[in-house]
Motif scaffolding. Sequence first.
Motif, PDB file in Angstrom:
ATOM      1  N   PRO A 175       0.840  -1.198   0.000  1.00 53.55           N
ATOM      2  CA  PRO A 175       0.000   0.000   0.000  1.00 53.55           C
ATOM      3  C   PRO A 175       0.878   1.253   0.000  1.00 53.55           C
ATOM      4  CG  PRO A 175       0.084  -0.951   2.197  1.00 53.55           C
ATOM      5  CD  PRO A 175       0.808  -1.909   1.287  1.00 53.55           C
ATOM      6  N   GLY A 176       0.279   2.391  -0.329  1.00 50.40           N
ATOM      7  CA  GLY A 176       1.015   3.646  -0.303  1.00 50.40           C
ATOM      8  C   GLY A 176       1.654   3.973  -1.644  1.00 50.40           C
ATOM      9  N   ILE A 177       2.687   4.837  -1.586  1.00 50.33           N
ATOM     10  CA  ILE A 177       3.364   5.269  -2.813  1.00 50.33           C
ATOM     11  C   ILE A 177       4.890   5.239  -2.671  1.00 50.33           C
ATOM     12  CG2 ILE A 177       1.444   6.722  -3.569  1.00 50.33           C
ATOM     13  CD1 ILE A 177       3.015   9.135  -2.503  1.00 50.33           C
ATOM     14  N   GLY A 178       5.396   4.545  -1.658  1.00 53.69           N
ATOM     15  CA  GLY A 178       6.829   4.554  -1.379  1.00 53.69           C
ATOM     16  C   GLY A 178       7.634   3.619  -2.259  1.00 53.69           C
ATOM     17  N   CYS A 179       8.879   3.403  -1.848  1.00 58.88           N
ATOM     18  CA  CYS A 179       9.821   2.582  -2.621  1.00 58.88           C
ATOM     19  C   CYS A 179       9.307   1.174  -2.928  1.00 58.88           C
ATOM     20  CB  CYS A 179      11.159   2.497  -1.886  1.00 58.88           C
ATOM     21  SG  CYS A 179      12.086   4.046  -1.855  1.00 58.88           S
ATOM     22  N   PRO A 180       8.661   0.480  -1.971  1.00 57.38           N
ATOM     23  CA  PRO A 180       8.154  -0.858  -2.307  1.00 57.38           C
ATOM     24  C   PRO A 180       7.135  -0.844  -3.439  1.00 57.38           C
ATOM     25  CG  PRO A 180       8.188  -0.543   0.060  1.00 57.38           C
ATOM     26  CD  PRO A 180       8.472   0.792  -0.540  1.00 57.38           C
ATOM     27  N   VAL A 181       6.314   0.217  -3.502  1.00 60.35           N
ATOM     28  CA  VAL A 181       5.320   0.318  -4.576  1.00 60.35           C
ATOM     29  C   VAL A 181       6.008   0.554  -5.916  1.00 60.35           C
ATOM     30  CG1 VAL A 181       3.348   1.632  -5.455  1.00 60.35           C
ATOM     31  CG2 VAL A 181       3.538   1.144  -3.011  1.00 60.35           C
ATOM     32  N   VAL A 182       6.974   1.461  -5.924  1.00 59.16           N
ATOM     33  CA  VAL A 182       7.725   1.734  -7.147  1.00 59.16           C
ATOM     34  C   VAL A 182       8.408   0.461  -7.642  1.00 59.16           C
ATOM     35  CG1 VAL A 182       9.664   3.018  -8.120  1.00 59.16           C
ATOM     36  CG2 VAL A 182       8.057   4.169  -6.590  1.00 59.16           C
ATOM     37  N   SER A 183       8.990  -0.287  -6.720  1.00 56.45           N
ATOM     38  CA  SER A 183       9.648  -1.542  -7.091  1.00 56.45           C
ATOM     39  C   SER A 183       8.635  -2.558  -7.621  1.00 56.45           C
ATOM     40  CB  SER A 183      10.394  -2.105  -5.877  1.00 56.45           C
ATOM     41  OG  SER A 183      11.177  -3.214  -6.235  1.00 56.45           O
ATOM     42  N   SER A 184       7.431  -2.575  -7.031  1.00 55.56           N
ATOM     43  CA  SER A 184       6.380  -3.497  -7.491  1.00 55.56           C
ATOM     44  C   SER A 184       5.950  -3.195  -8.918  1.00 55.56           C
ATOM     45  CB  SER A 184       5.155  -3.405  -6.574  1.00 55.56           C
ATOM     46  OG  SER A 184       5.453  -3.812  -5.263  1.00 55.56           O
ATOM     47  N   LEU A 185       5.936  -1.912  -9.283  1.00 53.01           N
ATOM     48  CA  LEU A 185       5.434  -1.501 -10.592  1.00 53.01           C
ATOM     49  C   LEU A 185       6.414  -1.750 -11.730  1.00 53.01           C
ATOM     50  CD1 LEU A 185       3.788   1.887  -9.575  1.00 53.01           C
ATOM     51  CD2 LEU A 185       2.596  -0.203 -10.255  1.00 53.01           C
ATOM     52  N   SER A 186       7.686  -1.870 -11.412  1.00 50.53           N
ATOM     53  CA  SER A 186       8.691  -2.037 -12.451  1.00 50.53           C
ATOM     54  C   SER A 186       8.428  -3.293 -13.284  1.00 50.53           C
ATOM     55  CB  SER A 186      10.083  -2.125 -11.803  1.00 50.53           C
ATOM     56  OG  SER A 186      11.073  -2.362 -12.777  1.00 50.53           O
ATOM     57  N   GLY A 187       8.244  -3.108 -14.593  1.00 48.29           N
ATOM     58  CA  GLY A 187       8.044  -4.237 -15.493  1.00 48.29           C
ATOM     59  C   GLY A 187       6.614  -4.715 -15.621  1.00 48.29           C
ATOM     60  N   ALA A 188       5.657  -4.027 -14.959  1.00 46.00           N
ATOM     61  CA  ALA A 188       4.261  -4.474 -14.992  1.00 46.00           C
ATOM     62  C   ALA A 188       3.617  -4.189 -16.342  1.00 46.00           C
ATOM     63  CB  ALA A 188       3.474  -3.786 -13.882  1.00 46.00           C
ATOM     64  N   ASN A 189       2.658  -5.040 -16.711  1.00 45.54           N
ATOM     65  CA  ASN A 189       1.869  -4.833 -17.935  1.00 45.54           C
ATOM     66  C   ASN A 189       0.515  -4.196 -17.656  1.00 45.54           C
ATOM     67  OD1 ASN A 189       3.362  -7.806 -18.425  1.00 45.54           O
ATOM     68  ND2 ASN A 189       3.581  -6.326 -20.101  1.00 45.54           N
ATOM     69  N   PHE A 190       0.011  -4.396 -16.432  1.00 46.10           N
ATOM     70  CA  PHE A 190      -1.299  -3.852 -16.085  1.00 46.10           C
ATOM     71  C   PHE A 190      -1.360  -3.650 -14.580  1.00 46.10           C
ATOM     72  CE2 PHE A 190      -5.937  -4.063 -15.347  1.00 46.10           C
ATOM     73  CZ  PHE A 190      -6.370  -3.146 -16.297  1.00 46.10           C
ATOM     74  N   VAL A 191      -1.974  -2.544 -14.164  1.00 48.04           N
ATOM     75  CA  VAL A 191      -2.111  -2.222 -12.742  1.00 48.04           C
ATOM     76  C   VAL A 191      -3.587  -2.195 -12.376  1.00 48.04           C
ATOM     77  CG1 VAL A 191      -1.733  -0.474 -10.960  1.00 48.04           C
ATOM     78  CG2 VAL A 191       0.030  -0.903 -12.673  1.00 48.04           C
ATOM     79  N   VAL A 192      -3.910  -2.809 -11.252  1.00 43.84           N
ATOM     80  CA  VAL A 192      -5.272  -2.775 -10.721  1.00 43.84           C
ATOM     81  C   VAL A 192      -5.262  -2.002  -9.408  1.00 43.84           C
ATOM     82  CG1 VAL A 192      -7.216  -4.134  -9.863  1.00 43.84           C
ATOM     83  CG2 VAL A 192      -5.831  -5.009 -11.759  1.00 43.84           C
ATOM     84  N   PHE A 193      -6.074  -0.951  -9.333  1.00 41.51           N
ATOM     85  CA  PHE A 193      -6.253  -0.220  -8.081  1.00 41.51           C
ATOM     86  C   PHE A 193      -7.458  -0.804  -7.350  1.00 41.51           C
ATOM     87  CE2 PHE A 193      -4.774   3.190 -11.075  1.00 41.51           C
ATOM     88  CZ  PHE A 193      -3.492   3.309 -10.562  1.00 41.51           C
ATOM     89  N   VAL A 194      -7.328  -1.006  -6.047  1.00 45.18           N
ATOM     90  CA  VAL A 194      -8.461  -1.389  -5.207  1.00 45.18           C
ATOM     91  C   VAL A 194      -8.712  -0.226  -4.256  1.00 45.18           C
ATOM     92  CG1 VAL A 194      -9.400  -3.030  -3.548  1.00 45.18           C
ATOM     93  CG2 VAL A 194      -7.886  -3.828  -5.385  1.00 45.18           C
ATOM     94  N   ILE A 195      -9.879   0.403  -4.401  1.00 45.30           N
ATOM     95  CA  ILE A 195     -10.169   1.663  -3.721  1.00 45.30           C
ATOM     96  C   ILE A 195     -11.503   1.556  -2.977  1.00 45.30           C
ATOM     97  CG2 ILE A 195     -10.569   4.151  -4.069  1.00 45.30           C
ATOM     98  CD1 ILE A 195      -7.717   3.241  -4.690  1.00 45.30           C
ATOM     99  N   GLU A 196     -11.591   2.231  -1.842  1.00 45.45           N
ATOM    100  CA  GLU A 196     -12.852   2.349  -1.126  1.00 45.45           C
ATOM    101  C   GLU A 196     -13.452   3.732  -1.351  1.00 45.45           C
ATOM    102  OE1 GLU A 196     -12.441  -0.551   2.731  1.00 45.45           O
ATOM    103  OE2 GLU A 196     -11.475   1.403   2.840  1.00 45.45           O
ATOM    104  N   PRO A 197     -14.791   3.865  -1.335  1.00 50.70           N
ATOM    105  CA  PRO A 197     -15.440   5.146  -1.614  1.00 50.70           C
ATOM    106  C   PRO A 197     -15.463   6.069  -0.390  1.00 50.70           C
ATOM    107  CG  PRO A 197     -17.111   3.478  -1.263  1.00 50.70           C
ATOM    108  CD  PRO A 197     -15.781   2.772  -1.185  1.00 50.70           C
TER     109      PRO A 197
END
Length: 290
Positions: A175-197
């Motif tokens: 969760p969040g927007i820090g280094c682990p998220v950036v590392s998770s996104l590297s090389g991805a083909n598609f991103v799914v956001f799970v959001i609450e209203p």
Amino acid sequence: MKEIVVISGKGGTGKTSITASLAVLAGNNIVVADCDVDAADMHLLLNPDFAYAEDFYSGQVSIIHQDLCIACGKCLEVCRFEAVLVNNNAYSIDTISCEGCGYCSKVCPVNAIENLPRLSGKWFISNIKTGSKMVHAQLDIGADNSGKLVAKVKNEAKALAEKETRDYIIVDGSPGIGCPVVSSLSGANFVVFVIEPTVSGLHDLKRVYQVVKKFNIKAGCIINKADLNLQKTNEIKVYLNDEKIIHLCDLPYDENFTKAMVNGMTIVEYHQGELQNIINQIWEKIKSLV
């Protein structure tokens, strides 16, 4: 081989539960990567066997060899992290406070201080109940460099998927927007956001999407518990439309979600109902998009 990353702007949105459900629907045609290494919990739903385990080293930590130390106190004087401890004139290093900078070893007149690789956690390859495999990890308490551990998990998952000729890698991001998220996104083909209203849910969606835009990755969004705040759900849909984020679905609030988790199951295993049908449609839609 396509890589699908599931993230959220904050914890507790249902991200891991939905990711695990997608993994169950995908069967043995995927490799699962749990990249939420700071608070890994996908193993609670996918029953891994921890068949392979390996230590993860990152950064350094200082140690004082007591047989060489002359208790001059120079290390205590220069340490800016309050990591040097003194007990009965015996000097030692608090490994949690130590930043591994090595300054203390530089000033030690008798070379009693040594910098060693820091054991920061473990990573695993497990067989899971779907007949597939999961790469996951656990960061040690107080350890840093979670971004590097995420990269390790992702690289091992890719290598495993290539070796076993799987079509998909499903990544449970941090969760969040820090280094682990950036590392998770590297090389991805598609991103799914799970959001609450909620107010914070929309705010966090905007923040995390700004990160995803830097990677130029196609993205879709699941609005979880969408029926609890219809006004905010509509505001989120307006934002998705403005930013050309694909609206994958609205998930209604359903207590079976919680009951499934209590029983160590995903919702698609636990309850044959509306949620199962919707999540199955989500998976089919994601496959068509990637």
